[in-house]
Design an enzyme around this catalytic site. Structure first.
Site, PDB file in Angstrom:
ATOM      1  N   ASP B   7       0.887  -1.166   0.000  1.00 45.12           N
ATOM      2  CA  ASP B   7       0.000   0.000   0.000  1.00 45.12           C
ATOM      3  C   ASP B   7       0.922   1.212   0.000  1.00 45.12           C
ATOM      4  O   ASP B   7       1.392   1.634   1.055  1.00 45.12           O
ATOM      5  CB  ASP B   7      -0.888  -0.004   1.250  1.00 45.12           C
ATOM      6  CG  ASP B   7      -1.822   1.202   1.285  1.00 45.12           C
ATOM      7  OD1 ASP B   7      -2.199   1.685   0.200  1.00 45.12           O
ATOM      8  OD2 ASP B   7      -2.160   1.654   2.387  1.00 45.12           O
ATOM      9  N   GLU B  68      -0.983  -1.280  -4.927  1.00 47.84           N
ATOM     10  CA  GLU B  68      -2.236  -0.558  -5.169  1.00 47.84           C
ATOM     11  C   GLU B  68      -2.043   0.425  -6.317  1.00 47.84           C
ATOM     12  O   GLU B  68      -1.065   1.164  -6.359  1.00 47.84           O
ATOM     13  CB  GLU B  68      -2.683   0.201  -3.903  1.00 47.84           C
ATOM     14  CG  GLU B  68      -4.047   0.853  -4.104  1.00 47.84           C
ATOM     15  CD  GLU B  68      -4.604   1.455  -2.827  1.00 47.84           C
ATOM     16  OE1 GLU B  68      -4.900   0.691  -1.898  1.00 47.84           O
ATOM     17  OE2 GLU B  68      -4.743   2.686  -2.782  1.00 47.84           O
ATOM     18  N   ASP B 141      -2.947   1.175   6.845  1.00 48.41           N
ATOM     19  CA  ASP B 141      -2.003   0.858   5.767  1.00 48.41           C
ATOM     20  C   ASP B 141      -1.533  -0.598   5.856  1.00 48.41           C
ATOM     21  O   ASP B 141      -1.271  -1.234   4.836  1.00 48.41           O
ATOM     22  CB  ASP B 141      -0.798   1.804   5.833  1.00 48.41           C
ATOM     23  CG  ASP B 141      -1.234   3.239   6.043  1.00 48.41           C
ATOM     24  OD1 ASP B 141      -1.307   3.971   5.068  1.00 48.41           O
ATOM     25  OD2 ASP B 141      -1.543   3.598   7.200  1.00 48.41           O
TER      26      ASP B 141
END
EC number: 3.1.21.10
Lengths: 185, 185
Positions: B7, B68, B141
């Site tokens: 992330d 991501e 996160d």
């Protein structure tokens, strides 16, 4: 001072090396454009750019890397690719302990043409004249990379003065705080 | 299949490693969040993230890195930092010949909760349940990095089938073109 100029981009990434002498004296040592095909994956494109940048950093051993500061004027996917290309080059410089400075496009244009909103043709013409080149550097990314390096050479004394002034101000602030604390005790 | 989930972010970058087994079986091997201070220079922050990512790649030796995919929903400077953090991790994976796949936030949410617009709390609850964790992973996160890795484990068979179908279609296209050429000759 030897400056590596970077006009970051995934499709075309301009690289230059300029040697700054006394006053406004500058000499171009190298300039090139790294191209990566749009049908390659992003990691592969970043790897190609990173490998070339590593080679330049290790061969030319610049004192500073000057990178164009990216803004989100263009479309978002282009901006992200540009930011990523600049990011991997900044990373490779940081790995080698080489300073990285960012300059905005208008700072670069103002430095080399005296006009912060000069067009690409004006920048190229001035770069050709400043460096005493036989031919205009092409494509625009090559000229931009040279302009960035020249901009840094010329702004470096001012950047150094500003950093010194800031350090002095911080030092005085510390002294003042210490004296104030002593007076209160 | 061992998947490293990322992330990306400059301030907080979530990293995870998940082992995918048969069916929907997944096991968390590691999860952490890399933080870099906002007062550090961008190259220094990217270097910290890159160093940690290199260590993870070399220690955990994942088969795939799932990152991501960044969109420009947030403010531009955040998006650029996020894209740059993801970019340096993708670069380090590419250096090691490790595949990198990008998944959008809604693909990740849909994979782990069944709802592409689930909120952070729902994602965290499902991740905790799926992995059989004693405690909810924090911060968000960390949970997102785990969700990305799980998403890739579960989407991988479909991604492989799509790639195979595309390769087959391309092959048939080539054969058809060859036959057409032969018929015309």
């Amino acid at each position: 001072m030897r400056v590596m100029g970077v006009d970051p981009g995934l499709t075309r990434c301009g690289l230059s090396v300029v040697e700054g002498g006394s006053g406004r004296q500058v000499t171009a040592l190298d300039v090139d454009v790294v191209r990566t095909p749009a049908d390659q994956s992003l990691p592969q494109r970043l790897l190609t750019i990173s490998d070339v940048a590593e080679h330049w950093l290790d061969t030319h051993r610049p004192d500073v890397v000057a990178v164009e500061r990216v803004f989100a004027q263009q479309n978002v996917s282009t901006v992200m690719g540009t930011a990523q290309a600049g990011g991997v080059i900044a990373l490779q410089a940081a790995k080698r302990g080489i300073e990285v400075h960012f300059h905005t496009p208008s700072e670069v244009k103002a430095a080399v043409t005296g006009n912060g909103s000069a067009d690409k043709a004006q920048v190229t013409t001035m770069i050709t004249r400043i460096l005493g080149l036989q031919q205009k550097p092409t494509p625009a990314d090559a000229a931009d990379a040279l302009a960035l390096a020249i901009c840094h050479c010329w702004r470096a004394p001012m950047i150094a003065r500003m950093a010194a002034a800031e350090a002095l101000a911080a030092e005085q602030q510390r002294k003042y705080a210490a004296r104030l604390k002593a007076a209160r005790a």
